[in-house]
Design a protein around this motif. Structure first.
Motif, short mmCIF file in Angstrom:
data_model
loop_
_atom_site.label_atom_id
_atom_site.label_comp_id
_atom_site.label_asym_id
_atom_site.label_seq_id
_atom_site.Cartn_x
_atom_site.Cartn_y
_atom_site.Cartn_z
N ALA A 239 0.83 -1.20 0.00
CA ALA A 239 0.00 0.00 0.00
C ALA A 239 0.87 1.26 0.00
O ALA A 239 0.79 2.08 0.91
CB ALA A 239 -0.90 -0.02 1.24
N PRO A 240 1.71 1.42 -1.05
CA PRO A 240 2.57 2.61 -1.07
C PRO A 240 1.73 3.88 -1.15
O PRO A 240 0.70 3.91 -1.82
CB PRO A 240 3.41 2.41 -2.33
CG PRO A 240 2.65 1.47 -3.19
CD PRO A 240 1.87 0.59 -2.26
N GLU A 241 2.21 4.92 -0.45
CA GLU A 241 1.41 6.15 -0.39
C GLU A 241 1.73 7.10 -1.53
O GLU A 241 0.89 7.91 -1.91
CB GLU A 241 1.70 6.87 0.94
CG GLU A 241 0.97 6.24 2.09
CD GLU A 241 1.47 6.74 3.43
OE1 GLU A 241 2.01 7.87 3.49
OE2 GLU A 241 1.31 5.99 4.41
N HIS A 242 2.98 7.01 -2.03
CA HIS A 242 3.41 8.02 -3.00
C HIS A 242 3.30 7.51 -4.44
O HIS A 242 3.63 6.35 -4.71
CB HIS A 242 4.86 8.43 -2.73
CG HIS A 242 4.98 9.26 -1.49
ND1 HIS A 242 5.10 10.62 -1.51
CD2 HIS A 242 4.95 8.90 -0.19
CE1 HIS A 242 5.15 11.08 -0.27
NE2 HIS A 242 5.06 10.04 0.54
N LEU A 249 7.32 0.73 -8.65
CA LEU A 249 6.99 -0.69 -8.43
C LEU A 249 6.23 -1.27 -9.62
O LEU A 249 6.44 -2.43 -9.99
CB LEU A 249 6.19 -0.85 -7.13
CG LEU A 249 6.99 -0.57 -5.85
CD1 LEU A 249 6.09 -0.63 -4.63
CD2 LEU A 249 8.16 -1.57 -5.71
N ALA A 250 5.41 -0.46 -10.25
CA ALA A 250 4.67 -0.96 -11.42
C ALA A 250 5.65 -1.31 -12.54
O ALA A 250 5.42 -2.25 -13.31
CB ALA A 250 3.69 0.11 -11.91
N ARG A 251 6.78 -0.59 -12.60
CA ARG A 251 7.77 -0.88 -13.65
C ARG A 251 8.59 -2.13 -13.35
O ARG A 251 8.97 -2.84 -14.25
CB ARG A 251 8.76 0.30 -13.78
CG ARG A 251 8.21 1.49 -14.53
CD ARG A 251 9.32 2.40 -15.07
NE ARG A 251 10.30 2.81 -14.08
CZ ARG A 251 10.13 3.81 -13.22
NH1 ARG A 251 9.00 4.48 -13.22
NH2 ARG A 251 11.07 4.15 -12.37
N VAL A 252 8.87 -2.37 -12.07
CA VAL A 252 9.84 -3.44 -11.75
C VAL A 252 9.20 -4.75 -11.32
O VAL A 252 9.86 -5.79 -11.30
CB VAL A 252 10.88 -3.01 -10.68
CG1 VAL A 252 11.71 -1.84 -11.19
CG2 VAL A 252 10.21 -2.66 -9.36
#
Ligand code: ATP
Length: 253
Positions: A239-242, A249-252
């Motif tokens: 649940a990353p806030e930024h 994270l979507a890229r890796v």
């Protein structure tokens, strides 16, 4: 409780390239902290500032409450001499992407070099301890081999054993598996996971998100020289806030 490692508002620039901007973090004894982030975000520079291979432009790094690179004289802080710094730096083990083993010395000699030459430990004791460490990293049978005859993953495990031979309080890992063929990565990560299970305090710069998610107690996401977000892996990965963390994270992942 005083953290084992405290990084306090560290800034570092190379010319006009401001690489670290007010970076702070605390690492408590027994914790594993993974530092993740895009290429060029300053992760390696942060580790190099921690053990003072780079000197921060401002800010401080404290190991066990002692400022790295400085000592108290009365109530003023004085810069350490290079030999005093070398002693202080030895409390941290550092494992790099490349292994930096001595190619013309056998594996066992690589591991005992530090304790014998720098630490003043007797050869027999150093050898016994080195064999224990080589067993720990699964390479006792390679003690008499030369580094060139080992795979990259095996060489990296020797490099870990060599760092541990100095009995560091803290281990710093700078992308220890990035130079390895994919099939060799798992063995090195398994050794690091064992170290974590044994309670070694570790700061790990890594692109291995699985390791960060499964092993870290705390994950630090850096971008543009700043700590954008830090927290338990469940928070950073779940649940990353930024937005910057989410898009990285979507890229890796
Ligand atoms: N000794 C140096 N001299 C000049 N610039 C440097 C030096 N070391 C690092 N830099 C620059 O600092 C920036 C951050 O580099 P750093 O290696 O810390 O990033 P990183 O997040 O570890 O990247 P990567 O994941 O690709 O290893 C880069 O722009 C790099 O070119």
């Amino acid at each position: 409780m005083v953290p084992l490692l405290r990084v306090e508002k560290v800034n570092k620039a190379f010319g006009t390239n401001h690489v670290l901007r007010d970076v702070s973090l605390d690492v408590h004894a027994g914790q594993v902290q993974c530092v993740i982030g895009p290429s060029g975000s300053g992760k390696s520079t942060l580790l190099r500032c921690v053990n003072r291979l780079e000197v921060p432009d401002s800010g401080h790094v404290y190991l066990d409450g002692q400022p790295m690179g400085y000592r108290w004289k009365g109530d003023t802080l004085r810069e350490m001499t290079s030999s005093q710094l070398a002693v202080q730096r030895r409390q941290m083990g550092m494992v790099f992407q490349g292994f930096h083993l001595f190619p013309h010395r056998r594996v066992i000699e690589n591991v005992i070099e530090g304790p014998v030459v720098v630490g003043g430990v007797g050869r027999a004791t150093a050898r016994e301890r080195a064999m224990e460490l080589l067993s720990k990293v699964g390479l006792a049978d390679k003690a008499e081999a030369y580094p060139d005859s080992l795979s990259g993953g095996q060489q990296q495990r020797v490099a870990i054993a060599r760092s541990l031979a100095m009995r560091p309080k803290l281990m710093l890992f700078d992308e220890p598996t990035s130079a390895l063929d994919p099939e060799l990565v798992g063995d090195v990560l398994a050794v690091m996971r064992d170290l974590a299970d044994e309670g070694m305090t570790m700061v790990v710069v890594t692109h291995e998100m699985g390791f960060a998610r499964d092993v870290a107690d705390h994950v630090v996401f850096m971008d543009g020289g700043c700590v954008v977000e830090a927290g338990p892996p469940g928070h950073i990965f779940g649940a990353p806030e930024h937005e910057r963390t989410r898009s990285f994270l979507a890229r890796v992942l």
